[in-house]
Scaffold this motif. Structure first.
Motif, PDB file in Angstrom:
ATOM      1  N   ALA A  65       0.843  -1.204   0.000  1.00  0.00           N
ATOM      2  CA  ALA A  65       0.000   0.000   0.000  1.00  0.00           C
ATOM      3  C   ALA A  65       0.879   1.255   0.000  1.00  0.00           C
ATOM      4  N   ALA A  66       2.013   1.174   0.731  1.00  0.00           N
ATOM      5  CA  ALA A  66       2.905   2.342   0.812  1.00  0.00           C
ATOM      6  C   ALA A  66       3.513   2.676  -0.544  1.00  0.00           C
ATOM      7  N   LYS A  67       3.524   1.697  -1.442  1.00  0.00           N
ATOM      8  CA  LYS A  67       4.109   1.954  -2.768  1.00  0.00           C
ATOM      9  C   LYS A  67       3.346   3.030  -3.525  1.00  0.00           C
ATOM     10  N   ARG A  68       2.065   3.215  -3.163  1.00  0.00           N
ATOM     11  CA  ARG A  68       1.288   4.261  -3.859  1.00  0.00           C
ATOM     12  C   ARG A  68       1.889   5.638  -3.606  1.00  0.00           C
ATOM     13  N   GLU A  69       2.310   5.855  -2.353  1.00  0.00           N
ATOM     14  CA  GLU A  69       2.939   7.164  -2.046  1.00  0.00           C
ATOM     15  C   GLU A  69       4.432   7.171  -2.358  1.00  0.00           C
ATOM     16  N   ARG A  70       5.015   5.997  -2.400  1.00  0.00           N
ATOM     17  CA  ARG A  70       6.473   5.925  -2.643  1.00  0.00           C
ATOM     18  C   ARG A  70       6.692   5.075  -3.889  1.00  0.00           C
ATOM     19  N   PRO A  71       6.478   5.639  -5.067  1.00  0.00           N
ATOM     20  CA  PRO A  71       6.485   4.844  -6.298  1.00  0.00           C
ATOM     21  C   PRO A  71       7.828   4.155  -6.572  1.00  0.00           C
ATOM     22  N   ASN A  72       8.907   4.647  -5.985  1.00  0.00           N
ATOM     23  CA  ASN A  72      10.200   4.003  -6.245  1.00  0.00           C
ATOM     24  C   ASN A  72      10.512   2.860  -5.300  1.00  0.00           C
ATOM     25  N   LEU A  73       9.624   2.659  -4.341  1.00  0.00           N
ATOM     26  CA  LEU A  73       9.863   1.601  -3.349  1.00  0.00           C
ATOM     27  C   LEU A  73       9.743   0.221  -4.001  1.00  0.00           C
ATOM     28  N   ILE A  74      10.726  -0.634  -3.745  1.00  0.00           N
ATOM     29  CA  ILE A  74      10.667  -2.027  -4.217  1.00  0.00           C
ATOM     30  C   ILE A  74      10.325  -2.918  -3.020  1.00  0.00           C
ATOM     31  N   VAL A  75       9.328  -3.794  -3.194  1.00  0.00           N
ATOM     32  CA  VAL A  75       8.918  -4.685  -2.110  1.00  0.00           C
ATOM     33  C   VAL A  75       9.006  -6.132  -2.589  1.00  0.00           C
ATOM     34  N   GLY A  76       9.722  -6.956  -1.844  1.00  0.00           N
ATOM     35  CA  GLY A  76       9.848  -8.370  -2.202  1.00  0.00           C
ATOM     36  C   GLY A  76       9.574  -9.254  -1.006  1.00  0.00           C
ATOM     37  N   VAL A  77       9.258 -10.513  -1.306  1.00  0.00           N
ATOM     38  CA  VAL A  77       9.078 -11.490  -0.228  1.00  0.00           C
ATOM     39  C   VAL A  77       9.990 -12.675  -0.514  1.00  0.00           C
ATOM     40  N   MET A  78      10.543 -13.255   0.532  1.00  0.00           N
ATOM     41  CA  MET A  78      11.330 -14.474   0.393  1.00  0.00           C
ATOM     42  C   MET A  78      10.875 -15.455   1.484  1.00  0.00           C
ATOM     43  N   GLY A  79      11.457 -16.624   1.521  1.00  0.00           N
ATOM     44  CA  GLY A  79      11.181 -17.546   2.611  1.00  0.00           C
ATOM     45  C   GLY A  79      10.066 -18.527   2.320  1.00  0.00           C
ATOM     46  N   CYS A  80       9.615 -19.167   3.403  1.00  0.00           N
ATOM     47  CA  CYS A  80       8.763 -20.347   3.280  1.00  0.00           C
ATOM     48  C   CYS A  80       7.393 -20.043   2.698  1.00  0.00           C
ATOM     49  N   MET A  81       6.805 -18.896   3.050  1.00  0.00           N
ATOM     50  CA  MET A  81       5.477 -18.588   2.511  1.00  0.00           C
ATOM     51  C   MET A  81       5.558 -18.294   1.015  1.00  0.00           C
ATOM     52  N   ALA A  82       6.647 -17.691   0.580  1.00  0.00           N
ATOM     53  CA  ALA A  82       6.826 -17.429  -0.860  1.00  0.00           C
ATOM     54  C   ALA A  82       6.806 -18.745  -1.621  1.00  0.00           C
ATOM     55  N   GLN A  83       7.462 -19.759  -1.064  1.00  0.00           N
ATOM     56  CA  GLN A  83       7.480 -21.074  -1.717  1.00  0.00           C
ATOM     57  C   GLN A  83       6.099 -21.714  -1.675  1.00  0.00           C
ATOM     58  N   ARG A  84       5.432 -21.617  -0.530  1.00  0.00           N
ATOM     59  CA  ARG A  84       4.139 -22.289  -0.386  1.00  0.00           C
ATOM     60  C   ARG A  84       3.103 -21.684  -1.339  1.00  0.00           C
ATOM     61  N   LEU A  85       3.053 -20.365  -1.426  1.00  0.00           N
ATOM     62  CA  LEU A  85       1.984 -19.743  -2.219  1.00  0.00           C
ATOM     63  C   LEU A  85       2.321 -19.662  -3.703  1.00  0.00           C
ATOM     64  N   GLY A  86       3.599 -19.716  -4.053  1.00  0.00           N
ATOM     65  CA  GLY A  86       3.976 -19.682  -5.470  1.00  0.00           C
ATOM     66  C   GLY A  86       3.328 -18.491  -6.185  1.00  0.00           C
ATOM     67  N   PRO A  87       2.746 -18.722  -7.383  1.00  0.00           N
ATOM     68  CA  PRO A  87       2.161 -17.602  -8.142  1.00  0.00           C
ATOM     69  C   PRO A  87       1.004 -16.926  -7.413  1.00  0.00           C
ATOM     70  N   ASP A  88       0.340 -17.638  -6.472  1.00  0.00           N
ATOM     71  CA  ASP A  88      -0.780 -17.014  -5.743  1.00  0.00           C
ATOM     72  C   ASP A  88      -0.354 -15.801  -4.934  1.00  0.00           C
ATOM     73  N   MET A  89       0.949 -15.763  -4.605  1.00  0.00           N
ATOM     74  CA  MET A  89       1.474 -14.613  -3.871  1.00  0.00           C
ATOM     75  C   MET A  89       1.105 -13.305  -4.581  1.00  0.00           C
ATOM     76  N   PHE A  90       1.198 -13.333  -5.914  1.00  0.00           N
ATOM     77  CA  PHE A  90       0.937 -12.093  -6.681  1.00  0.00           C
ATOM     78  C   PHE A  90      -0.561 -11.841  -6.826  1.00  0.00           C
ATOM     79  N   LYS A  91      -1.380 -12.912  -6.700  1.00  0.00           N
ATOM     80  CA  LYS A  91      -2.841 -12.686  -6.712  1.00  0.00           C
ATOM     81  C   LYS A  91      -3.228 -11.939  -5.443  1.00  0.00           C
ATOM     82  N   ARG A  92      -2.583 -12.336  -4.344  1.00  0.00           N
ATOM     83  CA  ARG A  92      -2.905 -11.669  -3.077  1.00  0.00           C
ATOM     84  C   ARG A  92      -2.338 -10.267  -3.028  1.00  0.00           C
ATOM     85  N   LEU A  93      -1.158 -10.089  -3.596  1.00  0.00           N
ATOM     86  CA  LEU A  93      -0.463  -8.792  -3.500  1.00  0.00           C
ATOM     87  C   LEU A  93       0.046  -8.401  -4.890  1.00  0.00           C
ATOM     88  N   PRO A  94      -0.847  -7.844  -5.706  1.00  0.00           N
ATOM     89  CA  PRO A  94      -0.457  -7.559  -7.099  1.00  0.00           C
ATOM     90  C   PRO A  94       0.705  -6.561  -7.221  1.00  0.00           C
TER      91      PRO A  94
END
Ligand code: SAH
Ligand code: SF4
Ligand code: F3S
Length: 452
Positions: A65-94
């Protein structure tokens, strides 16, 4: 880029975050300690319980959500949930820029470069049998470091998501591990903690020694005992810990290595999960209550100063009051110095998730509370018993609360506060401290370097 990592979950994740920090720094990025100063924020996520995922997802939601005010902000996820959710991660957090599973965290600097070049929504996960691409570089300060020796887990306890998200067991070649530890020692590290989900399984699936049949100098044939002996021989390493353990790994060779190699701390984190044989079977833990207590007896017989910590799950499907009481009495019999108590949380796709989660949450909370109160008393009594003993403390430096005093950790991993000698003390050395006072979480004592 200025970056910050938020880490949830276990020591594996702490280590992966530290490795990624080192890689990002090597790629020219700068670590910062406040989120507002960062233009790259990475969340290292845990999947072990529903709550752990909720925390990471909540945090990521705010960051996206903060990316709306900070357009240059890069946000990434790593770790076990990233593996578990796979492509669904981006459905939840486009708005998410990248998502990386634990076996692929070495890819993060490349992904950051691609995001900077304009790409987004990048996914890197690994199949369960792919060799992990995890860096051997470190960004540690102080005297202690984590070193991952075994990735993944083949045990498949009925409740556990870890084998799904971290994949199958892969043991790193001993040569690589020893080179990494030697480099750490040259940079001032004095204590290493060897990490694996069932760390004593090291070398059971894939070969790790070039001469896999040869016994070690002290006659060890088991790969993990050999590794312990070789790590103890690395100049500058004065302390060795390892975690987590499983009772099946408490072999004669392991006990002998712990007893005879002076660098190894006389402490194990040996999760028991339940004291009821019926529940242990349903959990597919592969041991009985008596097997567990037998392993503890052998450890204590070999090391009178042995410290024991554990994990316990309350409210596993079908756990009746009688099962719970067996867990309660096992904790007394095993006499844990400390224990983490978890409320059972069904994890999608695990065998236990097909069983009815039939212990109501209020009852899980009650059982949790009862065990916590028991453990507080037991832990305080264990600390009281240390009054008058001598503890070898890895002296870290002035204590955070009172800079006139120093702090460090005992072999049992307890914080010890003591007065430094008038001439000062070299940080990162072992100090012999006589314990004079014990609080539930902390021991206090005086330096006894010239006492017997
Ligand atoms: N590999 C480690 C455990 C890693 S998970 C080991 O076996 O020692 C850390 C702890 O989380 C476990 O020991 C267990 O107590 C707890 N845990 C794992 N899955 C859980 C679940 N589904 N619900 C509640 N607690 C769980
Ligand atoms: Fe999970 Fe069991 Fe493996 Fe530990 S040993 S990570 S609890 S499956
Ligand atoms: Fe969590 Fe993954 Fe560790 S699920 S407990 S961070 S192995």
């Amino acid at each position: 880029m200025r970056f910050i990592l938020h880490t949830y979950g276990c020591q594996m994740n702490v280590r992966d975050s530290e490795a990624v920090s080192a890689l990002l720094a090597a790629a020219g990025h700068t670590p910062v300690s406040h989120e507002n100063d960062a233009d790259l924020i990475i969340v290292n996520s845990c999947s072990v319980r529903g709550k752990a995922e909720d925390k990471a997802l909540g945090k990521l939601g705010l960051l996206c959500a903060a990316k709306r005010e900070r357009p240059n902000l890069i946000v990434g996820v790593m770790g076990c949930m990233a593996q578990r959710l796979g492509p669904d991660m981006f459905k939840r957090l486009p708005a998410l820029d990248f998502s990386v599973g634990p076996r692929r965290c070495g890819a993060i600097p490349r992904l950051v470069a691609r995001v900077l070049a304009g790409e987004t929504g990048l996914l890197e996960t690994a199949g369960p049998d792919e060799t992990p691409d995890v860096p051997d570089v470190h960004a540690v300060s102080g005297f202690s470091a984590f070193v991952t020796v075994l990735f993944g887990c083949n045990r498949r306890c009925a409740y556990c998501i870890v084998p799904d998200v971290r994949g199958s067991e892969y043991s790193r070649p001993a040569r690589e591990i020893l080179a990494e530890i030697a480099a750490l020692a040259r940079n001032g590290i004095r204590e290493v903690t060897l990490l694996g989900q069932s760390v004593m399984n090291y070398g059971r699936i894939n070969p790790v020694w070039d001469d896999s049949d040869a016994p070690s100098p002290s006659g060890y044939t088991e790969p993990f005992a050999r590794l312990l002996e070789a790590v103890a021989a690395v100049p500058g390493i004065i302390r060795i810990r390892f975690t987590s353990s499983h009772p099946s790994g408490v072999t004669d060779q392991l006990v002998r290595a712990m007893r005879t190699l002076p660098q190894i701390c006389h402490h194990l984190h040996l999760p028991v999960q339940s004291g009821s044989d019926r529940i242990l079977r349903l959990m597919r833990r592969g041991y009985t209550r008596e097997d567990y207590l037998g392993a503890v007896r052998r450890l204590r017989a070999a090391m009178p100063d042995f410290a024991l910590t554990s994990d316990v799950i309350v409210g596993f499907p079908g756990e009746a009051e009688a099962d719970f009481e067996e867990t309660r009495s096992l904790m007394d019999d095993a006499d844990f110095d400390n224990a983490f108590i978890f409320k059972y949380s069904p994890r999608p796709g695990t065998p236990a998730a097909d069983m009815e989660d039939d212990v109501p949450d209020t009852e899980k909370m009650r059982r949790n509370q009862v065990l916590l109160e028991d453990q507080d008393l037991r832990g305080a009594a264990a600390n009281q018993r240390l009054i008058g003993t001598f503890q070898e403390v890895l002296a870290e430096g002035p204590s955070l609360r009172n800079a006139a005093r120093w702090s460090g950790r005992s072999p049992g991993n307890k914080i010890v506060i003591f007065d430094p000698p008038p001439g000062g003390l070299q940080p990162g050395t072992l100090a012999r401290v006589r314990i004079t006072r014990a609080a539930p979480q902390t021991l206090y004592g005086e330096l006894a370097n010239d006492c017997p």
